[in-house]
Design a protein around this motif. Structure first.
Motif, PDB file in Angstrom:
ATOM      1  N   UNK A   1       0.628 -41.873  36.843  1.00  0.00           N
ATOM      2  CA  UNK A   1       0.591 -42.839  35.744  1.00  0.00           C
ATOM      3  C   UNK A   1      -0.739 -43.555  35.619  1.00  0.00           C
ATOM      4  N   UNK A   2      -1.687 -43.250  36.518  1.00  0.00           N
ATOM      5  CA  UNK A   2      -2.947 -43.995  36.544  1.00  0.00           C
ATOM      6  C   UNK A   2      -4.184 -43.113  36.428  1.00  0.00           C
ATOM      7  N   UNK A   3      -4.061 -41.843  36.739  1.00  0.00           N
ATOM      8  CA  UNK A   3      -5.223 -40.947  36.745  1.00  0.00           C
ATOM      9  C   UNK A   3      -5.080 -39.888  35.656  1.00  0.00           C
ATOM     10  N   UNK A   4      -6.065 -39.814  34.774  1.00  0.00           N
ATOM     11  CA  UNK A   4      -6.082 -38.806  33.723  1.00  0.00           C
ATOM     12  C   UNK A   4      -6.733 -37.523  34.247  1.00  0.00           C
ATOM     13  N   UNK A   5      -6.079 -36.401  33.999  1.00  0.00           N
ATOM     14  CA  UNK A   5      -6.619 -35.117  34.438  1.00  0.00           C
ATOM     15  C   UNK A   5      -7.150 -34.325  33.256  1.00  0.00           C
ATOM     16  N   UNK A   6      -8.284 -33.659  33.467  1.00  0.00           N
ATOM     17  CA  UNK A   6      -8.897 -32.795  32.467  1.00  0.00           C
ATOM     18  C   UNK A   6      -9.008 -31.395  33.056  1.00  0.00           C
ATOM     19  N   UNK A   7      -8.262 -30.444  32.489  1.00  0.00           N
ATOM     20  CA  UNK A   7      -8.270 -29.064  32.963  1.00  0.00           C
ATOM     21  C   UNK A   7      -9.056 -28.217  31.968  1.00  0.00           C
TER      22      UNK A   7
ATOM     23  N   UNK B   1     -10.019 -28.948  27.825  1.00  0.00           N
ATOM     24  CA  UNK B   1     -11.330 -28.822  27.200  1.00  0.00           C
ATOM     25  C   UNK B   1     -11.832 -27.396  27.440  1.00  0.00           C
ATOM     26  N   UNK B   2     -12.785 -26.979  26.642  1.00  0.00           N
ATOM     27  CA  UNK B   2     -13.318 -25.616  26.767  1.00  0.00           C
ATOM     28  C   UNK B   2     -14.746 -25.669  27.294  1.00  0.00           C
TER      29      UNK B   2
ATOM     30  N   UNK C   1     -12.433 -24.477  37.281  1.00  0.00           N
ATOM     31  CA  UNK C   1     -12.606 -23.200  37.967  1.00  0.00           C
ATOM     32  C   UNK C   1     -12.040 -23.345  39.377  1.00  0.00           C
ATOM     33  N   UNK C   2     -10.845 -22.804  39.613  1.00  0.00           N
ATOM     34  CA  UNK C   2     -10.138 -23.119  40.863  1.00  0.00           C
ATOM     35  C   UNK C   2     -10.490 -22.178  42.016  1.00  0.00           C
TER      36      UNK C   2
ATOM     37  N   UNK D   1      -7.457 -14.125  36.741  1.00  0.00           N
ATOM     38  CA  UNK D   1      -6.601 -15.295  36.968  1.00  0.00           C
ATOM     39  C   UNK D   1      -7.082 -16.142  38.144  1.00  0.00           C
ATOM     40  N   UNK D   2      -8.077 -15.658  38.906  1.00  0.00           N
ATOM     41  CA  UNK D   2      -8.543 -16.395  40.077  1.00  0.00           C
ATOM     42  C   UNK D   2      -9.198 -17.717  39.694  1.00  0.00           C
ATOM     43  N   UNK D   3      -9.736 -17.799  38.473  1.00  0.00           N
ATOM     44  CA  UNK D   3     -10.443 -19.003  38.056  1.00  0.00           C
ATOM     45  C   UNK D   3      -9.732 -19.742  36.933  1.00  0.00           C
ATOM     46  N   UNK D   4      -8.516 -19.350  36.629  1.00  0.00           N
ATOM     47  CA  UNK D   4      -7.818 -19.904  35.479  1.00  0.00           C
ATOM     48  C   UNK D   4      -6.982 -21.118  35.860  1.00  0.00           C
ATOM     49  N   UNK D   5      -7.046 -22.156  35.007  1.00  0.00           N
ATOM     50  CA  UNK D   5      -6.120 -23.288  35.116  1.00  0.00           C
ATOM     51  C   UNK D   5      -4.941 -22.998  34.181  1.00  0.00           C
TER      52      UNK D   5
END
Length: 234
Positions: free
Chosen positions: A95-101, A128-129, A78-79, A111-115
């Protein structure tokens, strides 16, 4: 929606979540067995944290900007009118940090909270949901959506438990006003305080049942006092 259309939509979403979460979470099941994890949220007390060595670090939202900590994972769903933060995340330790959006509001025009998916692709992020609040947290996060109770720290904590660590430290999970960098919030954290606390209480019960060998410790707690064992500083 017509009841039949609504039921069909929920079925499609459940199937989509199961497929998405299998890709996202199955590779991480038990991956940190016997290790320590520190989840760093964006609350004011995070600035006092001295990074532990030999520890996996998870950032939520803007806490990845803390330059003293080499984060291994980032969670965001939630951005809140901060679209540039996703582009920053894409460049962070690629290459070292995994991101989960997370997907917070899929079926609205907000769209204010959308990734956006374009930012997810740029960051090579895993999706993920976010699900509805539920006191029965899902054991199998590879098939179910993740309840959040108004804070992305809860999905990040569910993920941390999924990796089966020895200990989880909570840093900056203040449930209070303001952020580690001195900026102010819009009042949502204070307004959602009781909801967030209920989420942490539900997670405590969940962890006690399913992960009794994992200790959860709250460092410099503010809003989380008297929930988890406490440590004044590290």
């Amino acid at each position: 929606l017509h009841p039949e259309r609504r039921q069909r939509s929920l079925l499609y979403e459940a199937l989509s979540t199961a497929a998405m979460h299998a890709r996202t979470f199955l590779p991480f099941k038990g991956i940190h067995t016997g290790q320590n994890i520190c989840l760093v949220a964006s609350g004011p007390t995070a600035k006092d944290y001295q990074p532990l060595t030999d520890t996996i670090h998870i950032a939520v939202n803007a806490s990845f900007r803390m330059q003293s900590i080499p984060f291994d994972y980032i969670f965001v769903h939630d951005i809140h009118n901060r679209p540039t933060i996703l582009k920053e995340m894409a460049k962070y330790r690629p290459d070292k940090c995994k991101k989960f959006f997370g997907i917070a509001r899929e079926h609205t025009f907000n769209t204010d909270s959308t990734c956006p998916e374009s930012d997810s692709i740029a960051a090579q992020a895993l999706r993920y949901r976010k699900g509805a609040d539920s006191y029965e947290l899902p054991l199998d996060i590879s098939t179910y959506p993740l309840p959040s109770f108004g804070t992305v720290a809860l999905p990040a904590l569910q993920f941390a438990l999924w990796t089966n660590p020895k200990r989880i430290y909570l840093v900056g999970c203040d449930c209070s006003s303001g952020y580690f960098d001195g900026s102010k919030d819009d009042g949502r954290l204070v307004a959602n305080h009781n909801r967030i606390i209920r989420g942490y209480q539900a997670l405590k019960r969940f962890a006690h049942k399913w992960y009794p060998d994992t200790e959860i410790v709250s460092i410099n707690p503010v809003g989380l006092r008297d929930i988890f064992p406490e440590h004044p500083t590290v």
